[in-house]
Design an enzyme around this catalytic site. Structure first.
Site, PDB file in Angstrom:
ATOM      1  N   ASN A  19       0.863  -1.189   0.000  1.00  0.00           N
ATOM      2  CA  ASN A  19       0.000   0.000   0.000  1.00  0.00           C
ATOM      3  C   ASN A  19       0.896   1.235   0.000  1.00  0.00           C
ATOM      4  O   ASN A  19       2.096   1.122   0.248  1.00  0.00           O
ATOM      5  CB  ASN A  19      -0.947  -0.043   1.216  1.00  0.00           C
ATOM      6  CG  ASN A  19      -0.195   0.023   2.519  1.00  0.00           C
ATOM      7  OD1 ASN A  19       0.359   1.067   2.876  1.00  0.00           O
ATOM      8  ND2 ASN A  19      -0.132  -1.094   3.237  1.00  0.00           N
ATOM      9  N   PRO A  38      -3.098 -12.074  10.509  1.00  0.00           N
ATOM     10  CA  PRO A  38      -3.600 -11.805  11.865  1.00  0.00           C
ATOM     11  C   PRO A  38      -3.504 -10.307  12.185  1.00  0.00           C
ATOM     12  O   PRO A  38      -2.554  -9.640  11.790  1.00  0.00           O
ATOM     13  CB  PRO A  38      -2.652 -12.605  12.764  1.00  0.00           C
ATOM     14  CG  PRO A  38      -2.033 -13.625  11.877  1.00  0.00           C
ATOM     15  CD  PRO A  38      -1.998 -13.038  10.494  1.00  0.00           C
ATOM     16  N   LYS A  80     -14.150  -0.363  14.312  1.00  0.00           N
ATOM     17  CA  LYS A  80     -12.801  -0.949  14.489  1.00  0.00           C
ATOM     18  C   LYS A  80     -12.327  -0.812  15.931  1.00  0.00           C
ATOM     19  O   LYS A  80     -11.732  -1.726  16.497  1.00  0.00           O
ATOM     20  CB  LYS A  80     -11.788  -0.259  13.566  1.00  0.00           C
ATOM     21  CG  LYS A  80     -11.962  -0.664  12.118  1.00  0.00           C
ATOM     22  CD  LYS A  80     -11.021   0.067  11.191  1.00  0.00           C
ATOM     23  CE  LYS A  80     -11.468  -0.208   9.762  1.00  0.00           C
ATOM     24  NZ  LYS A  80     -10.636   0.422   8.764  1.00  0.00           N
ATOM     25  N   LYS A 127     -11.664  -4.280  17.773  1.00  0.00           N
ATOM     26  CA  LYS A 127     -10.267  -4.641  18.055  1.00  0.00           C
ATOM     27  C   LYS A 127      -9.901  -4.463  19.530  1.00  0.00           C
ATOM     28  O   LYS A 127      -8.800  -4.813  19.940  1.00  0.00           O
ATOM     29  CB  LYS A 127      -9.322  -3.813  17.182  1.00  0.00           C
ATOM     30  CG  LYS A 127      -9.548  -4.043  15.679  1.00  0.00           C
ATOM     31  CD  LYS A 127      -8.542  -3.329  14.806  1.00  0.00           C
ATOM     32  CE  LYS A 127      -8.911  -3.463  13.338  1.00  0.00           C
ATOM     33  NZ  LYS A 127      -7.756  -3.490  12.450  1.00  0.00           N
TER      34      LYS A 127
HETATM   35  O1  C5P Z   1      -8.931  -2.714   9.849  1.00  0.00           O
HETATM   36  P1  C5P Z   1      -7.913  -1.705   9.462  1.00  0.00           P
HETATM   37  O2  C5P Z   1      -6.748  -2.285   8.739  1.00  0.00           O
HETATM   38  O3  C5P Z   1      -8.458  -0.486   8.778  1.00  0.00           O
HETATM   39  O4  C5P Z   1      -7.397  -1.165  10.883  1.00  0.00           O
HETATM   40  C1  C5P Z   1      -6.378  -0.255  10.967  1.00  0.00           C
HETATM   41  C2  C5P Z   1      -5.675  -0.403  12.305  1.00  0.00           C
HETATM   42  O5  C5P Z   1      -5.411  -1.773  12.568  1.00  0.00           O
HETATM   43  C3  C5P Z   1      -4.332   0.280  12.288  1.00  0.00           C
HETATM   44  O6  C5P Z   1      -4.044   0.740  13.587  1.00  0.00           O
HETATM   45  C4  C5P Z   1      -3.392  -0.869  11.861  1.00  0.00           C
HETATM   46  O7  C5P Z   1      -2.078  -0.613  12.311  1.00  0.00           O
HETATM   47  C5  C5P Z   1      -4.031  -2.051  12.548  1.00  0.00           C
HETATM   48  N1  C5P Z   1      -3.830  -3.341  11.868  1.00  0.00           N
HETATM   49  C6  C5P Z   1      -3.024  -4.302  12.450  1.00  0.00           C
HETATM   50  N2  C5P Z   1      -2.857  -5.520  11.870  1.00  0.00           N
HETATM   51  C7  C5P Z   1      -3.434  -5.804  10.698  1.00  0.00           C
HETATM   52  C8  C5P Z   1      -4.254  -4.836  10.068  1.00  0.00           C
HETATM   53  C9  C5P Z   1      -4.431  -3.617  10.681  1.00  0.00           C
HETATM   54  O8  C5P Z   1      -2.490  -4.035  13.534  1.00  0.00           O
HETATM   55  N3  C5P Z   1      -3.223  -6.978  10.144  1.00  0.00           N
END
Ligand code: C5P
Length: 405
Positions: free
Chosen positions: A216, A313, A349, A353
């Protein structure tokens, strides 16, 4: 300090050292930013760069010891200057001036002004390595760092004016300017002193083979700004970095671990999280990776036309499941769509999370997208508190986040 106006008066104190020429750039940049800059030179500083240079760059008089006994507004000049300044920046600091500061000696305009001031003072020494490493200089260096309103900008390694290679180079103007920007915003508050801050930044790459990956566009600029803001507020900082390494300055004064994949990021975050007081997950971590992962470059004919993917993960969700009650864990959500859609997605989120807070920003705008120098965000806490920032620099956004937390 009790002023309520935005702070914008910077007094630069220059002592004798060739690094004085680099301070021309600091003064010039500050003046262009609309910051009021005044300069005091010691006698030896004026041997390296003339007061006229600084006066011209700052559009203000540059003071030397010749002005010491000339009253300003009928008051002693050193008192006027000390009370005028919102922030004093000493760069470069010579061994001699460092020793005077350590022992409260006031024998020229600069050192008298320092004793008359109670605003924050940033100080950036510069000298030959052998001089720097003298026990007497090291003792003074340690001593001045214990002074409540003094904040050190440590010298770095590199080629010195004496052709030696070693520690003693003054921090680069860019680093000094970042400290100044932080200090003008926070008024020098060291509210993160004694805290361990863990930050991740950049975008992970999920390799299919050594030359192909799913990735990305995240560069890591916002995460670096968060790490620097924490450093400027006195924290001890670890940065786990998966971004554009040209953005890392050699003299960032923080532990930096470079990783590439989400798996490497996860391992580094696990290690850092054990001792972190606050963890901020600003990195754009991949959500999926290829099931096929080859250690050698695949010939074109062997490349699959359909990639079988697997979920990666979630690092922050994993950290949240092991979080101690006193730890603070902050996620980021880079969203597209309208602001209210972005906020709703971020709230989801945050709760899914198990985070303490989340920062949501829109990436479909020119000024807040990937790789920009500015950003705009909304911070949301698990208890529902919410705060939106104006469009500002990424460093300012980082400070606003720490203020919110
Ligand atoms: O779900 P999304 O990717 O948008 O969430 C973003 C947040 O989750 C960010 O803080 C990113 O660092 C974290 N993230 C993570 N591990 C992943 C995907 C996202 O810690 N595999």
């Amino acid at each position: 300090m009790s002023v309520n106006r935005p702070l914008n008066r910077v007094l630069i104190g220059i002592s004798g050292g060739i690094a004085a020429y680099k301070v021309c750039e600091v003064v010039s940049t500050l003046a262009k930013q609309g910051i009021e800059v005044r300069v005091i030179l010691t006698k030896s500083a004026a041997e390296f760069v003339t007061p006229l240079t600084f006066a011209t760059l700052s559009r203000q008089p540059a003071y030397t010891d010749a002005d010491f006994w000339q009253p300003s507004n009928g008051r002693p000049l050193h008192i006027e200057l000390a009370e005028w300044a919102d922030l004093i920046v000493l760069a470069p600091v010579s061994a001699n001036t460092l020793a005077k500061i350590a022992y409260g000696i006031a024998d020229n305009l600069l050192t008298n002004t320092l004793l008359a001031a109670n605003c924050p003072v940033l100080f950036a020494p510069a000298m030959n390595t052998t001089m720097w490493l003298q026990p007497s200089v090291q003792e003074n260096w340690r001593k001045v760092q214990t002074f409540a309103n003094y904040k050190a900008i440590a010298p770095t390694d590199g080629i010195l004016a004496c052709d030696a290679v070693g520690v003693g180079r003054m921090a680069e103007p860019e680093i000094i300017l970042e400290y100044i920007a932080s200090f003008l915003f926070t008024k020098g508050d060291q509210d993160l002193k004694g805290k361990q801050i863990l930050v991740n930044a950049g975008g992970t790459r999920e390799y299919i083979d050594p030359v192909r990956f799913i990735g990305n566009p995240a560069t890591g600029k916002q995460g670096i700004a968060i790490a620097k803001a924490a450093l400027h507020r006195g924290a001890s900082v670890t940065l786990i970095f998966a971004g554009d390494s040209s953005l890392l300055n050699a003299d960032m004064q923080m532990r930096t671990i470079c990783v590439r994949t989400a798996k490497e990021m996860h391992a580094a975050m696990n290690l850092g999280f054990a001792t972190a007081d606050i963890a901020i997950a600003a990195a754009a971590v991949g959500d999926v990776r290829s099931q096929l992962r080859s250690n050698s470059k695949l010939p074109k004919a062997e490349l699959p036309l359909k990639l079988e993917l697997e979920y990666i993960p979630d690092i922050v969700a994993d950290l949240a499941s092991r979080k101690r009650p006193e730890q603070i864990l902050v996620g980021f959500a880079a969203q597209t769509g309208t602001e209210s859609e972005a906020i709703a997605a971020a709230q989801d989120k945050l709760h899914r999370k198990g985070l303490d807070a989340i920062t949501v920003n829109l990436v479909n705008s020119e000024q807040t997208g990937f790789g920009t120098d500015t950003n705009q965000a909304t911070f949301i806490k698990a208890n529902g508190d919410m705060l939106s920032t104006p469009l500002c620099s990424k460093l300012e956004l980082a400070h606003r986040l720490f203020d919110f937390l």
